[in-house]
Motif scaffolding. Structure first.
Motif, PDB file in Angstrom:
ATOM      1  N   LEU A  87      -5.569 -10.845   1.251  1.00 47.73           N
ATOM      2  CA  LEU A  87      -6.775 -10.597   0.476  1.00 47.73           C
ATOM      3  C   LEU A  87      -7.462 -11.900   0.112  1.00 47.73           C
ATOM      4  N   LEU A  88      -8.788 -11.875   0.169  1.00 46.75           N
ATOM      5  CA  LEU A  88      -9.621 -13.017  -0.185  1.00 46.75           C
ATOM      6  C   LEU A  88      -9.099 -14.308   0.469  1.00 46.75           C
ATOM      7  N   PRO A  89      -9.080 -14.342   1.808  1.00 46.92           N
ATOM      8  CA  PRO A  89      -8.486 -15.494   2.500  1.00 46.92           C
ATOM      9  C   PRO A  89      -9.270 -16.792   2.334  1.00 46.92           C
ATOM     10  N   HIS A  90     -10.548 -16.691   2.044  1.00 46.27           N
ATOM     11  CA  HIS A  90     -11.374 -17.883   1.847  1.00 46.27           C
ATOM     12  C   HIS A  90     -12.146 -17.706   0.537  1.00 46.27           C
ATOM     13  N   PRO A  91     -11.579 -18.138  -0.582  1.00 47.78           N
ATOM     14  CA  PRO A  91     -12.197 -17.899  -1.896  1.00 47.78           C
ATOM     15  C   PRO A  91     -13.638 -18.389  -2.010  1.00 47.78           C
ATOM     16  N   SER A  92     -14.018 -19.368  -1.199  1.00 51.15           N
ATOM     17  CA  SER A  92     -15.389 -19.866  -1.269  1.00 51.15           C
ATOM     18  C   SER A  92     -16.393 -18.877  -0.672  1.00 51.15           C
ATOM     19  N   ASP A  93     -15.897 -17.916   0.102  1.00 49.76           N
ATOM     20  CA  ASP A  93     -16.746 -16.881   0.701  1.00 49.76           C
ATOM     21  C   ASP A  93     -16.417 -15.555   0.031  1.00 49.76           C
ATOM     22  N   GLY A  94     -17.209 -15.193  -0.968  1.00 45.59           N
ATOM     23  CA  GLY A  94     -16.935 -13.990  -1.740  1.00 45.59           C
ATOM     24  C   GLY A  94     -17.092 -12.696  -0.979  1.00 45.59           C
ATOM     25  N   TRP A  95     -17.730 -12.729   0.186  1.00 45.43           N
ATOM     26  CA  TRP A  95     -17.907 -11.516   0.975  1.00 45.43           C
ATOM     27  C   TRP A  95     -16.797 -11.324   2.007  1.00 45.43           C
ATOM     28  N   HIS A  96     -15.975 -12.355   2.230  1.00 43.01           N
ATOM     29  CA  HIS A  96     -14.844 -12.248   3.157  1.00 43.01           C
ATOM     30  C   HIS A  96     -13.660 -11.714   2.362  1.00 43.01           C
ATOM     31  N   LEU A  97     -13.435 -10.417   2.456  1.00 40.39           N
ATOM     32  CA  LEU A  97     -12.515  -9.748   1.544  1.00 40.39           C
ATOM     33  C   LEU A  97     -11.073  -9.719   2.028  1.00 40.39           C
ATOM     34  N   ALA A  98     -10.858  -9.707   3.329  1.00 34.72           N
ATOM     35  CA  ALA A  98      -9.486  -9.636   3.827  1.00 34.72           C
ATOM     36  C   ALA A  98      -9.428 -10.054   5.289  1.00 34.72           C
ATOM     37  N   ASP A  99      -8.281 -10.618   5.671  1.00 34.72           N
ATOM     38  CA  ASP A  99      -7.923 -10.828   7.073  1.00 34.72           C
ATOM     39  C   ASP A  99      -6.693  -9.984   7.347  1.00 34.72           C
ATOM     40  N   VAL A 100      -6.747  -9.197   8.410  1.00 33.69           N
ATOM     41  CA  VAL A 100      -5.648  -8.300   8.746  1.00 33.69           C
ATOM     42  C   VAL A 100      -5.061  -8.717  10.085  1.00 33.69           C
ATOM     43  N   VAL A 101      -3.797  -9.086  10.077  1.00 33.03           N
ATOM     44  CA  VAL A 101      -3.094  -9.420  11.308  1.00 33.03           C
ATOM     45  C   VAL A 101      -2.542  -8.136  11.913  1.00 33.03           C
ATOM     46  N   LEU A 102      -2.955  -7.838  13.131  1.00 31.03           N
ATOM     47  CA  LEU A 102      -2.543  -6.619  13.818  1.00 31.03           C
ATOM     48  C   LEU A 102      -1.503  -6.957  14.883  1.00 31.03           C
ATOM     49  N   ARG A 103      -0.406  -6.244  14.863  1.00 29.31           N
ATOM     50  CA  ARG A 103       0.649  -6.467  15.837  1.00 29.31           C
ATOM     51  C   ARG A 103       1.228  -5.127  16.281  1.00 29.31           C
ATOM     52  N   ASN A 104       1.495  -5.040  17.601  1.00 29.21           N
ATOM     53  CA  ASN A 104       2.197  -3.875  18.117  1.00 29.21           C
ATOM     54  C   ASN A 104       3.652  -3.957  17.672  1.00 29.21           C
ATOM     55  N   THR A 105       4.247  -2.829  17.303  1.00 33.00           N
ATOM     56  CA  THR A 105       5.603  -2.859  16.765  1.00 33.00           C
ATOM     57  C   THR A 105       6.374  -1.643  17.227  1.00 33.00           C
ATOM     58  N   GLU A 106       7.680  -1.785  17.291  1.00 31.37           N
ATOM     59  CA  GLU A 106       8.542  -0.646  17.601  1.00 31.37           C
ATOM     60  C   GLU A 106       8.970   0.086  16.337  1.00 31.37           C
ATOM     61  N   SER A 107       8.633  -0.482  15.169  1.00 27.82           N
ATOM     62  CA  SER A 107       9.045   0.130  13.896  1.00 27.82           C
ATOM     63  C   SER A 107       7.857   0.245  12.959  1.00 27.82           C
ATOM     64  N   PRO A 108       6.908   1.146  13.257  1.00 25.37           N
ATOM     65  CA  PRO A 108       5.767   1.314  12.354  1.00 25.37           C
ATOM     66  C   PRO A 108       6.214   1.843  10.999  1.00 25.37           C
ATOM     67  N   GLU A 109       5.407   1.618   9.990  1.00 26.87           N
ATOM     68  CA  GLU A 109       5.738   2.029   8.625  1.00 26.87           C
ATOM     69  C   GLU A 109       5.586   3.542   8.495  1.00 26.87           C
ATOM     70  N   SER A 110       6.717   4.237   8.415  1.00 27.34           N
ATOM     71  CA  SER A 110       6.699   5.699   8.445  1.00 27.34           C
ATOM     72  C   SER A 110       6.027   6.295   7.216  1.00 27.34           C
ATOM     73  N   ASP A 111       6.136   5.614   6.054  1.00 29.88           N
ATOM     74  CA  ASP A 111       5.510   6.158   4.856  1.00 29.88           C
ATOM     75  C   ASP A 111       3.998   6.152   4.977  1.00 29.88           C
ATOM     76  N   LEU A 112       3.464   5.188   5.721  1.00 34.76           N
ATOM     77  CA  LEU A 112       2.018   5.149   5.946  1.00 34.76           C
ATOM     78  C   LEU A 112       1.601   6.143   7.024  1.00 34.76           C
ATOM     79  N   SER A 113       2.322   6.171   8.139  1.00 35.13           N
ATOM     80  CA  SER A 113       1.937   7.072   9.228  1.00 35.13           C
ATOM     81  C   SER A 113       1.989   8.528   8.795  1.00 35.13           C
ATOM     82  N   ALA A 114       2.849   8.862   7.822  1.00 35.57           N
ATOM     83  CA  ALA A 114       2.939  10.240   7.342  1.00 35.57           C
ATOM     84  C   ALA A 114       1.648  10.687   6.666  1.00 35.57           C
ATOM     85  N   LEU A 115       0.866   9.734   6.187  1.00 37.20           N
ATOM     86  CA  LEU A 115      -0.390  10.059   5.513  1.00 37.20           C
ATOM     87  C   LEU A 115      -1.553  10.221   6.487  1.00 37.20           C
ATOM     88  N   TYR A 116      -1.339   9.925   7.752  1.00 37.22           N
ATOM     89  CA  TYR A 116      -2.459   9.882   8.702  1.00 37.22           C
ATOM     90  C   TYR A 116      -3.243  11.198   8.791  1.00 37.22           C
TER      91      TYR A 116
END
Length: 329
Positions: A87-116
Motif C-alpha cells: 500500500l502507498l508504495p510511493h508516498p510522494s504520489d498520493g494517487w499511487h495507491l498500491a503495487d500488487v505483485v502477481l505470481r502463479n502458484t500451486e497453493s492459492p489462498e483457499s480462504d480468498l478463492s472461496a469468496l469468488y
C-alpha cells in the motif's frame, strides 16, 4: 501464446472482477497499470472521478480502490495466482495507491478463492429487508472477516443504533439544504435526463429501489426530484440491522485497509445469504461523522455503515469496460 500474452490475458480477467467492487455513487475511481516486465499491477486513484463536495479528502476514493484491490486478491486466488499488495508504495504520489505483485502458484489462498462466487453476486440492495434477525454466528464471522484486514466491525447496541439512524436522517436534511451536494449526486445518477453522463457509470434508476412509505428510509434516495415514474413505494424495516466498520486511526493507508475489509465483509455476507447496502450519508458530513462511532469500541474512526438482513438482492450497476481502466506496458 507467449508468457507475456498469457499474463496480460489473466490480468485483464482479474481487473474485470476487481471493478465489480462498490464505490461512492458508482464513480469507479480506479486505474490499473500492469508491467509485463515486472509482473506488478499498479493501482491508482483517478483524480477526475472524485467528489469534491461529498468526499473532499478522497477517503471514499481510497475505500472504493481498496474494495477493488480485495476483489483482485480474490480473483487471483481463484485463478491460481497470488496477489501481494504494497500500500502507498510511493508516498510522494498520493494517487499511487498500491503495487500488487502477481505470481502463479500451486497453493492459492483457499480462504480468498472461496469468496469468488460472491464477487459477481454482491449488489447493494435498496429494498426493504425482513424483520428476521441475523444470527450471532454470522455476525461473528463478519467481524472476523474485518479483523483479517486489520479493521473492526461492530454491531451497535439499541441506543447507539437509534443514534446512528438519527444521523442518517440528519444527513438527509443537510443534503436537502445543500445545493452543491445535490448537484454532485445528480451528476452521478442516470434517470434518462438529457445531458447525463455515460451509461457505464453512476447509479441507474433500475438500482434506486422503491420509495419509502412514511418515515425516512435507511437507504439513500437518489431520486429526490421524483423524476422516475412508476417507481412504487414500500415500507422498510422499522429497526434496521446495522454494523459499523472502522479503524483506530484515520489516514490514507487506513482507508485502503478499510476498503479491503469492507469488501471482504460484503462478500462473506453475500456468501452467507445476506442482503446488504451501504449508508455513507452521515460520514460525508464532518460534523456528523464523529458521532457515528461507538464510544465503547476501539475503532475511533468509522468509514462505513452497513445495513444487513434478509431481502431481495439489489440490481447490478454498470461498469466501464476493462480497456478503459487497464493499461498494459
Amino acid at each position: 501464446m507467449s508468457t507475456t500474452e498469457h499474463d496480460a490475458a489473466v490480468v485483464a480477467a482479474l481487473v474485470e472482477d476487481a471493478v465489480t467492487a462498490p464505490s461512492m455513487h458508482n464513480s469507479q475511481p480506479w486505474k490499473f497499470v500492469f508491467s509485463t516486465d515486472t509482473g506488478v499491477l499498479a493501482v491508482y486513484g483517478d483524480p477526475v472521478r472524485t467528489m469534491p463536495v461529498g468526499d473532499p479528502d478522497n477517503r471514499g476514493v481510497h475505500l472504493g480502490c481498496g474494495a477493488a484491490l480485495f476483489n483482485l486478491r480474490v480473483a487471483a486466488a481463484h485463478h491460481g495466482w497470488t496477489a501481494r499488495p504494497t500500500l502507498l508504495p510511493h508516498p510522494s504520489d498520493g494517487w499511487h495507491l498500491a503495487d500488487v505483485v502477481l505470481r502463479n502458484t500451486e497453493s492459492p489462498e483457499s480462504d480468498l478463492s472461496a469468496l469468488y462466487p460472491a464477487v459477481r453476486q454482491r449488489h447493494s440492495s435498496r429494498f426493504p429487508f425482513s424483520d428476521e434477525r441475523v444470527p450471532q454466528e454470522i455476525i461473528d464471522e463478519l467481524s472476523a472477516a474485518a479483523v483479517l484486514e486489520g479493521c473492526l466491525l461492530t454491531v451497535p447496541g439499541a441506543w447507539h443504533t437509534d443514534t446512528v439512524m438519527e444521523l442518517v436522517h440528519d444527513a438527509e436534511l443537510f443534503e436537502s439544504a445543500d445545493a452543491s451536494m445535490r448537484e454532485e449526486i445528480a451528476a452521478w445518477t442516470r434517470t434518462g435526463r438529457a445531458g447525463e453522463g455515460p451509461s457505464t457509470e453512476g447509479i441507474p434508476s433500475s438500482a434506486f429501489g422503491p420509495r419509502q412509505f412514511g418515515i425516512s428510509a435507511p437507504t439513500r434516495d437518489f431520486d429526490t426530484s421524483h423524476s422516475v415514474r412508476d417507481r412504487g413505494e414500500a415500507v422498510f424495516e422499522k429497526h434496521p440491522q446495522i454494523a459499523l466498520l472502522g479503524t483506530a486511526k484515520d489516514g490514507p493507508v487506513h482507508w485502503l485497509k478499510a476498503g479491503q475489509a469492507l469488501e471482504r465483509v460484503l462478500l462473506q455476507a453475500t456468501s452467507d445469504g445476506l442482503a446488504t447496502s451501504l449508508m455513507s450519508q452521515p460520514l460525508e458530513w464532518p460534523e456528523l461523522r464523529s458521532f457515528a462511532r461507538d464510544p465503547n469500541s476501539a475503532a475511533g474512526f468509522v468509514h462505513m455503515l452497513l445495513r444487513l438482513g434478509y431481502g431481495p438482492s439489489g440490481a447490478a450497476t454498470p461498469r466501464r469496460p476493462v480497456d478503459e481502466v487497464l493499461s498494459i506496458r
